[in-house]
Design a protein around this motif. Structure first.
Motif, PDB file in Angstrom:
ATOM      1  N   LYS A  99      53.929 -42.344   3.468  1.00 27.46           N
ATOM      2  CA  LYS A  99      53.363 -43.085   4.593  1.00 27.46           C
ATOM      3  C   LYS A  99      54.254 -44.257   5.015  1.00 27.46           C
ATOM      4  N   HIS A 100      54.941 -44.882   4.072  1.00 29.40           N
ATOM      5  CA  HIS A 100      55.773 -46.029   4.419  1.00 29.40           C
ATOM      6  C   HIS A 100      57.012 -45.593   5.200  1.00 29.40           C
ATOM      7  N   LEU A 101      57.691 -44.557   4.717  1.00 31.28           N
ATOM      8  CA  LEU A 101      58.849 -44.039   5.447  1.00 31.28           C
ATOM      9  C   LEU A 101      58.408 -43.507   6.806  1.00 31.28           C
ATOM     10  N   GLY A 102      57.269 -42.817   6.845  1.00 29.99           N
ATOM     11  CA  GLY A 102      56.760 -42.316   8.110  1.00 29.99           C
ATOM     12  C   GLY A 102      56.458 -43.426   9.098  1.00 29.99           C
ATOM     13  N   SER A 103      55.824 -44.491   8.616  1.00 29.19           N
ATOM     14  CA  SER A 103      55.503 -45.630   9.490  1.00 29.19           C
ATOM     15  C   SER A 103      56.761 -46.312   9.996  1.00 29.19           C
ATOM     16  N   GLY A 123      58.945 -44.697  18.190  1.00 31.26           N
ATOM     17  CA  GLY A 123      57.835 -44.595  19.130  1.00 31.26           C
ATOM     18  C   GLY A 123      57.236 -43.210  19.198  1.00 31.26           C
ATOM     19  N   ALA A 124      57.584 -42.348  18.263  1.00 32.86           N
ATOM     20  CA  ALA A 124      57.090 -40.968  18.276  1.00 32.86           C
ATOM     21  C   ALA A 124      55.600 -40.903  17.947  1.00 32.86           C
ATOM     22  N   ASP A 125      54.953 -39.871  18.446  1.00 35.76           N
ATOM     23  CA  ASP A 125      53.558 -39.586  18.115  1.00 35.76           C
ATOM     24  C   ASP A 125      53.559 -38.883  16.761  1.00 35.76           C
ATOM     25  N   MET A 126      53.193 -39.610  15.697  1.00 31.13           N
ATOM     26  CA  MET A 126      53.285 -39.082  14.341  1.00 31.13           C
ATOM     27  C   MET A 126      51.946 -39.187  13.621  1.00 31.13           C
ATOM     28  N   LEU A 127      51.505 -38.074  13.083  1.00 27.79           N
ATOM     29  CA  LEU A 127      50.324 -38.039  12.233  1.00 27.79           C
ATOM     30  C   LEU A 127      50.824 -38.032  10.799  1.00 27.79           C
ATOM     31  N   ARG A 183      51.408 -29.600  16.308  1.00 26.00           N
ATOM     32  CA  ARG A 183      52.411 -30.558  15.856  1.00 26.00           C
ATOM     33  C   ARG A 183      53.570 -29.881  15.123  1.00 26.00           C
ATOM     34  N   THR A 184      54.760 -30.435  15.318  1.00 24.34           N
ATOM     35  CA  THR A 184      55.946 -29.996  14.583  1.00 24.34           C
ATOM     36  C   THR A 184      55.902 -30.619  13.195  1.00 24.34           C
ATOM     37  N   VAL A 185      56.026 -29.798  12.174  1.00 25.98           N
ATOM     38  CA  VAL A 185      55.868 -30.268  10.801  1.00 25.98           C
ATOM     39  C   VAL A 185      57.217 -30.721  10.242  1.00 25.98           C
ATOM     40  N   VAL A 186      57.285 -31.999   9.872  1.00 26.56           N
ATOM     41  CA  VAL A 186      58.499 -32.589   9.305  1.00 26.56           C
ATOM     42  C   VAL A 186      58.158 -33.148   7.932  1.00 26.56           C
ATOM     43  N   VAL A 187      58.843 -32.684   6.903  1.00 28.15           N
ATOM     44  CA  VAL A 187      58.562 -33.165   5.555  1.00 28.15           C
ATOM     45  C   VAL A 187      59.797 -33.809   4.954  1.00 28.15           C
ATOM     46  N   TYR A 188      59.532 -34.770   4.102  1.00 29.84           N
ATOM     47  CA  TYR A 188      60.565 -35.488   3.372  1.00 29.84           C
ATOM     48  C   TYR A 188      61.068 -34.615   2.228  1.00 29.84           C
ATOM     49  N   HIS A 211      65.055 -37.264  17.919  1.00 29.65           N
ATOM     50  CA  HIS A 211      65.462 -36.061  18.649  1.00 29.65           C
ATOM     51  C   HIS A 211      64.233 -35.239  19.062  1.00 29.65           C
ATOM     52  N   LEU A 212      63.305 -35.055  18.146  1.00 29.47           N
ATOM     53  CA  LEU A 212      62.100 -34.286  18.448  1.00 29.47           C
ATOM     54  C   LEU A 212      61.210 -35.017  19.449  1.00 29.47           C
ATOM     55  N   HIS A 213      61.141 -36.342  19.305  1.00 30.89           N
ATOM     56  CA  HIS A 213      60.346 -37.158  20.235  1.00 30.89           C
ATOM     57  C   HIS A 213      60.904 -37.049  21.652  1.00 30.89           C
ATOM     58  N   ALA A 214      62.227 -37.035  21.771  1.00 29.65           N
ATOM     59  CA  ALA A 214      62.857 -36.911  23.092  1.00 29.65           C
ATOM     60  C   ALA A 214      62.535 -35.569  23.742  1.00 29.65           C
ATOM     61  N   GLN A 215      62.220 -34.578  22.910  1.00 31.28           N
ATOM     62  CA  GLN A 215      61.835 -33.260  23.433  1.00 31.28           C
ATOM     63  C   GLN A 215      60.339 -33.174  23.741  1.00 31.28           C
ATOM     64  N   GLY A 216      59.631 -34.290  23.504  1.00 31.20           N
ATOM     65  CA  GLY A 216      58.208 -34.330  23.798  1.00 31.20           C
ATOM     66  C   GLY A 216      57.327 -33.746  22.711  1.00 31.20           C
ATOM     67  N   LYS A 217      57.880 -33.580  21.530  1.00 36.18           N
ATOM     68  CA  LYS A 217      57.106 -32.986  20.438  1.00 36.18           C
ATOM     69  C   LYS A 217      56.294 -34.036  19.687  1.00 36.18           C
ATOM     70  N   LYS A 218      55.106 -33.624  19.265  1.00 35.59           N
ATOM     71  CA  LYS A 218      54.280 -34.458  18.394  1.00 35.59           C
ATOM     72  C   LYS A 218      54.543 -34.053  16.952  1.00 35.59           C
ATOM     73  N   ILE A 219      54.561 -35.038  16.059  1.00 30.30           N
ATOM     74  CA  ILE A 219      55.016 -34.811  14.691  1.00 30.30           C
ATOM     75  C   ILE A 219      53.859 -34.887  13.704  1.00 30.30           C
ATOM     76  N   LEU A 220      53.859 -33.955  12.749  1.00 28.79           N
ATOM     77  CA  LEU A 220      53.030 -34.075  11.557  1.00 28.79           C
ATOM     78  C   LEU A 220      53.993 -34.384  10.421  1.00 28.79           C
ATOM     79  N   TRP A 221      53.830 -35.538   9.804  1.00 26.92           N
ATOM     80  CA  TRP A 221      54.792 -36.043   8.819  1.00 26.92           C
ATOM     81  C   TRP A 221      54.179 -36.097   7.423  1.00 26.92           C
ATOM     82  N   ALA A 222      54.987 -35.742   6.431  1.00 25.62           N
ATOM     83  CA  ALA A 222      54.548 -35.865   5.035  1.00 25.62           C
ATOM     84  C   ALA A 222      55.775 -36.029   4.130  1.00 25.62           C
ATOM     85  N   PRO A 223      55.588 -36.608   2.928  1.00 29.56           N
ATOM     86  CA  PRO A 223      54.321 -37.171   2.451  1.00 29.56           C
ATOM     87  C   PRO A 223      54.280 -38.695   2.459  1.00 29.56           C
TER      88      PRO A 223
END
Length: 377
Positions: free
Chosen positions: A190-194, A201-205, A145-150, A176-188
């Protein structure tokens, strides 16, 4: 003047996939008398000149500090813009009125400058709830997963990330990352991530942290308040729960919320973010009414009452003291800073490229939406 007693603060600390309650503390400087306030302001102005320093303040700190920053040639803004302002300013010393991750971000962007803060213990529930070692283990468990942090994270967490984002541009970058087919690991948060996950529609953990201020806003109580003020527009920061965001007429970062308060055709607004922002809103839109969104009701108790207890640790007295003794300096290990700045610059480059592609027409009000997501956090 005496410092108030230390108080306990509850925040979310995700552990083993579950959200657990942890405890921290905060202290609030005593409120100075009117005469003391005048003397402190004059002392701070003098010291800023003598130290060749500039003051930057966040929208959430005390109104006196916001006013002082602007009166002395500094700025009042969001965390990233505070850091960018300090980076581009000629002053070699930057005093950051905010919380610790903001001071660290300023140091990352200006490693050659001295970064001071009124209180180094002023922190953030999102930062506390995402310790660097635990986050690194989480990332190691999901290497695909591509790591994206706030932005509301420590320098060490930013150093572990591929991208850092702010609330104003996070959605665009994840799309932009979703359009490239990347899966995201998001922190920290949860509300902004959701919110971003739902919109893109991105795949986000998602790491399961939250802001103790925004997490307290209540959708049910907000619905009752809207009934009381049927013509009011609701401005919501996306760190708020989904049932609060659902009531919003506008969802955005603090800077975007202020801009909306000025531009929207309404005279009353219900505001779901830290109440420190109301000072700037009232100054930017005089004559309009701003009401705090409810953080408690019949079925709830108020923990933060719409104001961050750590932002409240910034006061005139400790600001004067830090300028007097030049203490409370922020340090970031050079190696950590060099890694962290990559994730920040990646976002800044993305924003610059996006802005360069936008060619506004003559009707700037109509075209303003094209620039959404380019501003600060």
């Amino acid at each position: 003047m005496q410092t108030l007693l230390i108080k306990s603060v509850e925040y979310e600390h995700p552990q083993d996939g579950a959200s657990c309650t942890a405890h921290a503390w905060a202290r609030t400087p005593a409120t100075p008398s009117p005469a003391e306030k005048i003397a402190l302001k004059e002392r701070i102005k003098r010291l800023l000149k003598e130290r060749e320093a500039v003051l930057v303040a966040h929208y959430y700190v005390d109104a006196d500090l916001q006013d002082l920053a602007e009166e002395t040639g500094g700025c009042v803004s969001d965390s990233l813009e505070m850091a960018r302002f300090g980076r581009d300013h000629a002053a070699k010393t930057l005093v950051v009125a905010g919380v610790r991750f903001m001071g660290e971000t300023a140091k990352i962007l200006s490693p050659e400058k001295r970064i001071l803060m009124p209180d180094l213990d002023a922190t953030c529930s999102l930062d506390l709830g995402c310790p660097a070692d635990e986050f690194a283990a989480f990332c190691d468990a999901h290497p695909d997963r591509t790591v994206v942090v706030y932005a509301n994270t420590s320098a060490a967490v930013k150093a572990r990330a591929d991208w850092m984002v702010t609330s104003s541009i996070g959605l665009d970058i994840v799309a932009h990352l979703h359009a490239q087919g990347k899966k995201i690991l998001w922190a920290p948060d949860k509300h902004l991530g959701s919110y971003i996950q739902q919109r893109t529609g991105a795949d986000m953990l998602l790491w399961q942290g939250s802001c103790l201020v925004h997490d307290e806003f209540k959708g049910v109580e907000l619905d009752l308040l809207k009934a009381e003020y049927p013509n009011a527009k609701v401005l919501v920061h996306p760190e708020s729960p989904a049932n609060v965001v659902a009531h919003a007429d506008m969802v955005g970062s603090t800077s975007q919320m202020i801009a909306a308060a000025v531009a929207m055709d309404a005279d009353t607004f219900i505001v779901a973010t830290d109440n420190g922002i109301l000072h700037k809103m009232r100054a930017a839109a005089p004559g309009k009414r701003f009401i705090e969104a409810p953080t408690a009701g019949n079925s709830a108790t108020c923990k933060s009452c719409a104001h961050c207890p750590w932002m409240a640790m910034n006061g005139l007295q400790n600001l004067a003291e830090v300028l007097e003794n030049m203490g409370n300096e922020i340090h970031v290990e050079p190696q950590v800073g060099q890694l962290a700045v990559r994730s920040i610059n990646r976002m800044l480059d993305f924003a610059a490229a996006k802005k360069a592609k936008v060619q506004p027409g003559a009707d700037l009000a109509k075209e303003a939406k094209l620039f959404s997501g380019i501003g600060p956090a």
